[in-house]
Write a protein that holds these residues in place. Structure first.
Motif, mmCIF file in Angstrom:
data_model
loop_
_atom_site.group_PDB
_atom_site.id
_atom_site.type_symbol
_atom_site.label_atom_id
_atom_site.label_comp_id
_atom_site.label_asym_id
_atom_site.label_seq_id
_atom_site.Cartn_x
_atom_site.Cartn_y
_atom_site.Cartn_z
ATOM 1 N N ARG A 87 5.797 3.427 -6.603
ATOM 2 C CA ARG A 87 5.866 2.824 -4.521
ATOM 3 C C ARG A 87 6.324 2.166 -4.516
ATOM 4 O O ARG A 87 6.464 1.942 -3.288
ATOM 5 C CB ARG A 87 4.222 2.823 -5.648
ATOM 6 N N GLN B 135 8.539 1.967 -1.035
ATOM 7 C CA GLN B 135 8.126 1.167 -0.071
ATOM 8 C C GLN B 135 9.054 0.058 0.235
ATOM 9 O O GLN B 135 8.433 -0.998 1.563
ATOM 10 C CB GLN B 135 6.322 0.793 0.198
ATOM 11 N N LYS C 264 -4.764 -1.128 0.751
ATOM 12 C CA LYS C 264 -4.610 -0.138 1.456
ATOM 13 C C LYS C 264 -4.574 1.530 0.834
ATOM 14 O O LYS C 264 -5.140 2.818 1.372
ATOM 15 C CB LYS C 264 -4.458 -0.270 3.189
ATOM 16 N N THR C 265 -3.609 1.667 0.574
ATOM 17 C CA THR C 265 -2.166 2.775 0.292
ATOM 18 C C THR C 265 -2.300 2.778 -1.301
ATOM 19 O O THR C 265 -2.641 1.671 -1.805
ATOM 20 C CB THR C 265 -0.929 2.476 0.957
ATOM 21 N N ASP D 179 -3.815 10.065 12.740
ATOM 22 C CA ASP D 179 -4.504 8.503 13.287
ATOM 23 C C ASP D 179 -4.936 8.763 13.675
ATOM 24 O O ASP D 179 -5.519 7.231 13.271
ATOM 25 C CB ASP D 179 -2.944 7.755 12.633
ATOM 26 N N ASP E 282 0.339 7.605 -8.041
ATOM 27 C CA ASP E 282 1.099 7.295 -7.265
ATOM 28 C C ASP E 282 2.292 7.884 -7.551
ATOM 29 O O ASP E 282 2.640 7.225 -7.103
ATOM 30 C CB ASP E 282 1.035 5.467 -7.712
ATOM 31 N N ASP F 204 -1.320 13.209 -2.138
ATOM 32 C CA ASP F 204 -2.456 13.260 -1.767
ATOM 33 C C ASP F 204 -2.630 15.106 -2.660
ATOM 34 O O ASP F 204 -2.836 16.356 -1.337
ATOM 35 C CB ASP F 204 -2.595 13.484 -0.339
#
Length: 417
Positions: free
Chosen positions: A60, A64, A80-81, A315, A362, A366
């Motif tokens: 992760r 990122q 937040k993620t 969003d 992670d 989803d």
């Protein structure tokens, strides 16, 4: 005669468990109300070491754009993620997530696998260096116990994909020295070690000649052999060759996902149990529910069409509200109960001593079950198991005792060889 490492470890383990046991061992959990059971599950999670066989935080961070030079993700505070950070881990009782040093199969042909693995290890160690009051590295069960007693989250290391060995057995020594304590032999494609469950090439028909030597040397060094991601033939070869129990760090039962070779079938689960090993249940939707992929596809198609027809970006507040409401009414995700079904199934085949937790947080996007969306939610699974009649001792075995036993046997064998 010298006392073995395993005997010493179990003396320590018995002392630890006796000091942390509570009166909950005498409670009939099935007679409690759901609310009472939930509270008891939180207490058990808080007072019991929880080891998770596979958390993809290093990937992760890499995905990122974080690295040693630019800085690493601050998981000492809420993020937040993603599925993992310190506050959520503490809320869920997670004490020892194996940090997955994941290497994509694209590096098998292009090179750079070892270099990337080294950088991910350094990033993980940097977490412990930056926030030493919250995290600590762990290279043995004894380290995890010590860190637990100090209130710290341990960061043991497992390497997902043996590609960083780059065909050189000496690199096993290197990665052991770096702290790697299990290696998932393959990933999405066949590699120099053996065949992958996701590939259809069957390059070696199981383990390669090099792979046989890898398994033997892992035994000698004290690195656990992880058979998640390998083909069925590779698994059978490993079981025949390994002198010590092996693990599946993040796999589930194929019984519920017919045709999905990435999960383990009943015969494999039985052989893993006979070997003394542990299957650590993966929480990902595709691993838990064979119908998840199709159900989720239909939901995503509907939402995509609705966004287009109404000229919304996903969003935007109005779109987010609709998406949340629609997914709530048409929930495609597996339930906590279905995850417990996998545990029940392994229990019926191999027994309670061969089950663990390997969420793949992670790492599966989803797809996670409702009620197991991140590391704060282990108590929901514990409560479901209590409802089904699992004892506190059973929960402790699933959460840490089983994997500690295997790890201890691997260490003990390495000390004798």
């Amino acid at each position: 005669m010298k006392t073995s490492i395993t005997c010493l470890f179990y003396m320590l383990l018995v002392l630890f468990v006796s000091c942390t046991s509570s009166n909950s061992s005498s409670i009939d959990f099935q007679q409690l109300s759901d609310k009472e059971r939930e509270q008891m599950a939180k207490e058990i999670a808080r007072n019991t070491i929880i080891v998770d066989g596979h958390v993809d935080l290093p990937y992760r961070m890499h995905h990122q754009g974080f690295n040693i030079e630019k800085g690493i993700l601050n998981v000492s505070q809420s993020t937040k993620t993603g599925d993992f950070d310190y506050p959520r881990a503490k809320a869920g009782g997670l004490d020892a997530p194996f940090m997955s040093i994941y290497i994509s199969t694209k590096y098998q042909g292009s090179g750079g696998a070892k270099l990337l693995a080294d950088s991910l290890v350094l990033m993980t160690k940097k977490i412990a260096e930056n926030w030493p009051d919250k995290f600590a590295m762990a290279y043995s069960p004894a380290d995890i116990i010590s860190n637990f007693e100090a209130g710290k989250i341990s960061l043991p290391l497992g390497m997902e994909n043996g590609a960083p060995l780059e065909g050189n057995l000496q690199n096993l020594d290197h990665f052991y020295e770096q702290g790697i304590r299990y290696i998932t032999l393959t990933h999405g494609k066949d590699n120099l070690i053996g065949d992958s469950s996701y590939d259809t090439t069957y390059t070696h028909g199981g383990l390669s000649t090099f792979g046989v030597e890898v398994v033997k040397k892992m035994n000698q060094l004290g690195i656990m052999v992880d058979i998640s991601h390998v083909s069925d033939d590779t698994f059978l070869d490993v079981i025949e060759i390994s002198e010590v129990p092996v693990i599946a760090s993040h796999s589930s039962a194929r019984y519920f996902t017919p045709g999905f070779e990435r999960n383990m079938d009943d015969q494999m689960i039985a052989k893993l149990g006979q070997n003394g090993g542990v299957i650590m249940i993966n929480f990902g939707g595709d691993f838990i529910d064979g119908d998840f992929g199709e159900s989720n596809r239909k939901v995503e198609e509907h939402l995509s069409k609705w966004l287009e027809e109404n000229n919304y970006e996903k969003d935007e507040p109005e779109a987010m509200a609709y998406i949340e409401a629609y997914k709530s009414e048409n929930d495609p995700f597996p339930s906590v109960s279905q995850v417990a079904d996998h545990i029940d199934h392994v229990l019926s085949i191999a027994g309670i001593d061969h089950i663990g937790l390997g969420s793949d947080f992670d790492g599966v996007g989803d797809t996670l079950p409702t009620g197991l969306k991140d590391v704060s939610m282990y108590p929901n699974l514990i409560a479901e198991l209590l409802k089904r009649g699992y004892s506190k001792e059973d929960i402790e075995k699933i959460c840490f005792k089983n994997i500690f036993r295997v790890w201890g046997e691997v260490i003990d064998y390495s000390k004798k060889n």
